[in-house]
Design an enzyme around this catalytic site. Structure first.
Site, PDB file in Angstrom:
ATOM      1  N   LYS A  87       0.833  -1.207   0.000  1.00 38.74           N
ATOM      2  CA  LYS A  87       0.000   0.000   0.000  1.00 38.74           C
ATOM      3  C   LYS A  87       0.870   1.261   0.000  1.00 38.74           C
ATOM      4  O   LYS A  87       2.087   1.176   0.030  1.00 38.74           O
ATOM      5  CB  LYS A  87      -0.954  -0.040   1.201  1.00 38.74           C
ATOM      6  CG  LYS A  87      -1.947  -1.222   1.139  1.00 38.74           C
ATOM      7  CD  LYS A  87      -3.022  -1.036   0.077  1.00 38.74           C
ATOM      8  CE  LYS A  87      -3.698  -2.313  -0.367  1.00 38.74           C
ATOM      9  NZ  LYS A  87      -4.579  -2.964   0.570  1.00 38.74           N
TER      10      LYS A  87
HETATM   11  C1  LIG Z   1      -5.673  -4.035   0.879  1.00 43.31           C
HETATM   12  C2  LIG Z   1      -7.120  -3.748   0.988  1.00 43.31           C
HETATM   13  C3  LIG Z   1      -7.859  -4.070   2.134  1.00 43.31           C
HETATM   14  C4  LIG Z   1      -7.310  -4.898   3.250  1.00 43.31           C
HETATM   15  O1  LIG Z   1      -6.200  -4.347   3.866  1.00 43.31           O
HETATM   16  P1  LIG Z   1      -5.401  -5.232   4.938  1.00 43.31           P
HETATM   17  O2  LIG Z   1      -4.563  -4.194   5.660  1.00 43.31           O
HETATM   18  O3  LIG Z   1      -4.566  -6.203   4.167  1.00 43.31           O
HETATM   19  O4  LIG Z   1      -6.387  -5.877   5.811  1.00 43.31           O
HETATM   20  C5  LIG Z   1      -9.185  -3.671   2.204  1.00 43.31           C
HETATM   21  N1  LIG Z   1      -9.771  -3.005   1.192  1.00 43.31           N
HETATM   22  C6  LIG Z   1      -9.105  -2.701   0.063  1.00 43.31           C
HETATM   23  C7  LIG Z   1      -9.809  -1.944  -1.012  1.00 43.31           C
HETATM   24  C8  LIG Z   1      -7.765  -3.080  -0.081  1.00 43.31           C
HETATM   25  O5  LIG Z   1      -7.114  -2.800  -1.217  1.00 43.31           O
END
Ligand SMILES: *Cc1c(COP(=O)(O)O)cnc(C)c1O
Length: 393
Positions: free
Chosen positions: A189
Site C-alpha cells: 500500500k
Molecule cells: C488491501 C485492501 C484491504 C485490506 O487491507 P489489509 O490491511 O490487508 O487488511 C481492504 N480493502 C481494500 C480496497 C484493499 O485494497
C-alpha cells in the site's frame, strides 16, 4: 531486459533506526510508538481520534461493530473492491448489498447510490471504497453528494481508504469525512508497516468502542496498565473483543513511512502523469478517468482498461508484458463474480454493467516512488507495440 515488478517496497528513510530503537527498548508490543503513530496519523488527516490496528480488515470490522451492525442487517458495498470490504459484513452476521461502480473511475456515484436506496430503503450502513486513491464524490457539507444522500436517508458511512492515503477531497483529507475511515498499511500500500491498519473518526464514542474491542474488550490498554497509578494487574472485560492491536515494531516502521508519505505520493503522481501522456490516444486502451486535481489523488493504482476491439485479450496482454519483464495486476475481479458471494446472493453480471466493463479489460500498471522515468518509458513503449501488433507480437 528490464525487470520491473508490479510493486516495490520503499524503506529508505528512518525505518531501520526506529525499529532498532524499539528492539533496544525491550518493549515490542503496543506502547509509546503506537501511540505516537496514532497521534501523528490523526494530525496528518485532521481528526481527533486514530486507533492503530494490525490490518485494514480489522479496522473495517471494528468500524462496523462500533456502528452496531449485526445479524439481519444489510450493508451497501461496491462490487469493485477487495473481498475484505465485504467479508467484515459477514463477520457480524449481516449481509452485503453489492453496488455497481462508474466505468472510468471505478467509484460509487451519488446516482448509483440514490437508485440503491430506492430499491433497499431499509439499509442503514454504506461502505465506500476510494478506488485507486481517488476520493468518491462524498462532498461533505454540500448538497448532491454521497454524504448528503446518506444524511437524508439515515445511513452511516464507513470509508475503506486502503488506497487513499494521502488523499484530499475538496480541501480536506480523507480520514474524517464519513463516520469512520479505515486505512491499510499492508506491504504494497501507499505507506506500509508490513501489516497494519488505522481507524480514524471524529466521533469519540466510536473511537472508544474501537479501542476497547481491538484488545479483547479490556477497559484499558496494556500501555495504560503499566503507566497509570492503577495497579497493572487490575483490569475489567466489558465485551468479547478481538486481538487487533498494532505492535510498536510495526508502528516504528509506520512513523518512518509517514515522514515521506507526501514525497512518495508526489513521485507516484509523476509516474501517473508520465503514463497519461505516454499512453494518450493509444487505440484500444482506456486510461483512468480523473475527476479531481492530480494533487488530490494518492495514486495507489494506475489501472487501464483494454477495449473489446483491442487486438489482444487482457489475459494475453498480461502474459506478453510478463515476458518483457513487466509485472502487472488486476483490480479487481469484482465480488459479484466470486463463488461465495455469487452463490449466496445469486448475483448476475448484468446487474453490474460498469464493473463488468472494467473487469473484462482491466489491468494495473506498476506505480511506486522508485519507478524510474526510463522504466515508465519502457512500459509505455512495450504497451504501444503490443497494442499495435496484437496477437502477432
Ligand atoms: C488491501 C485492501 C484491504 C485490506 O487491507 P489489509 O490491511 O490487508 O487488511 C481492504 N480493502 C481494500 C480496497 C484493499 O485494497
Amino acid at each position: 531486459m528490464n525487470q520491473i515488478p508490479f510493486s516495490r517496497v520503499v524503506c529508505d528513510g528512518h525505518e531501520l533506526d526506529y525499529v532498532r530503537a524499539v528492539l533496544d527498548s525491550g518493549w515490542l508490543t503496543t506502547a509509546s510508538r503506537t501511540r505516537e503513530f496514532e497521534e501523528r496519523f490523526a494530525a496528518a488527516v485532521g481528526v481527533p481520534h486514530a486507533c492503530a490496528v494490525n490490518s485494514c480488515t480489522a479496522a473495517l470490522h471494528l468500524a462496523l461493530e462500533a456502528l452496531g451492525v449485526g445479524p439481519g442487517q444489510k450493508v451497501f458495498v461496491p462490487t469493485m473492491t477487495f473481498t475484505a470490504s465485504a467479508e467484515v459484513i459477514r463477520y457480524l452476521g449481516a449481509d452485503p448489498v453489492f453496488l455497481d461502480v462508474e466505468y472510468g473511475t471505478c467509484l460509487l456515484t451519488p446516482a448509483i447510490l440514490a437508485d440503491a436506496i430506492q430499491r433497499h430503503p431499509s439499509v442503514r450502513t454504506l461502505i465506500v471504497v476510494h478506488y485507486g486513491g481517488q476520493a468518491c464524490d462524498l462532498r461533505p457539507g454540500e448538497p448532491g453528494g454521497i454524504l448528503d444522500l446518506c444524511t437524508r436517508h439515515g445511513l452511516r458511512v464507513v470509508e475503506d481508504a486502503a488506497h487513499a492515503f494521502p488523499t484530499r477531497h475538496r480541501g480536506r483529507m480523507v480520514g474524517g469525512l464519513g463516520d469512520v475511515t479505515c486505512f491499510s498499511f499492508y506491504a504494497n500500500k501507499t505507506i506500509t508497516t508490513g501489516e497494519g491498519g488505522m481507524l480514524t473518526t471524529n466521533d469519540a464514542a466510536i473511537a472508544q468502542r474501537a479501542r476497547i474491542m481491538r484488545l479483547h474488550g479490556i477497559d484499558r490498554d496494556i500501555w495504560n496498565r503499566y503507566t497509570s497509578p492503577r495497579p497493572a494487574w487490575e483490569y475489567d472485560v466489558v465485551a468479547p473483543g478481538f486481538k487487533y492491536n498494532m505492535p510498536d515494531i510495526n508502528a516504528a516502521i509506520g512513523l518512518a513511512q509517514l515522514e515521506r508519505a507526501e514525497t512518495m505520493r508526489l513521485a507516484r503522481q509523476r509516474c501517473a502523469q508520465a503514463y497519461l501522456e505516454g499512453l494518450a490516444r493509444v487505440p484500444g486502451l482506456d486510461l483512468p478517468l480523473l475527476r479531481v486535481p492530480p494533487t488530490d489523488h494518492a495514486w495507489h493504482l494506475f489501472p487501464v482498461v483494454l477495449a473489446p476491439e483491442a487486438p489482444l485479450t487482457r489475459d494475453r496482454l498480461i502474459e506478453r508484458l510478463a515476458e518483457r519483464g513487466i509485472g502487472t495486476s488486476v483490480h479487481y475481479k469484482p465480488l459479484h463474480r466470486m463463488t461465495y458471494y455469487r452463490e449466496r446472493y445469486t448475483l448476475q453480471p448484468d446487474d453490474f454493467p460498469g464493473a463488468e466493463r472494467v473487469w473484462q479489460g482491466c489491468l494495473s500498471l506498476p506505480i511506486y516512488a522508485t519507478l524510474r522515468e526510463d522504466e515508465i518509458a519502457y512500459i509505455v513503449d512495450q504497451l504501444r507495440t503490443l497494442l499495435r501488433e496484437g496477437a502477432a507480437a
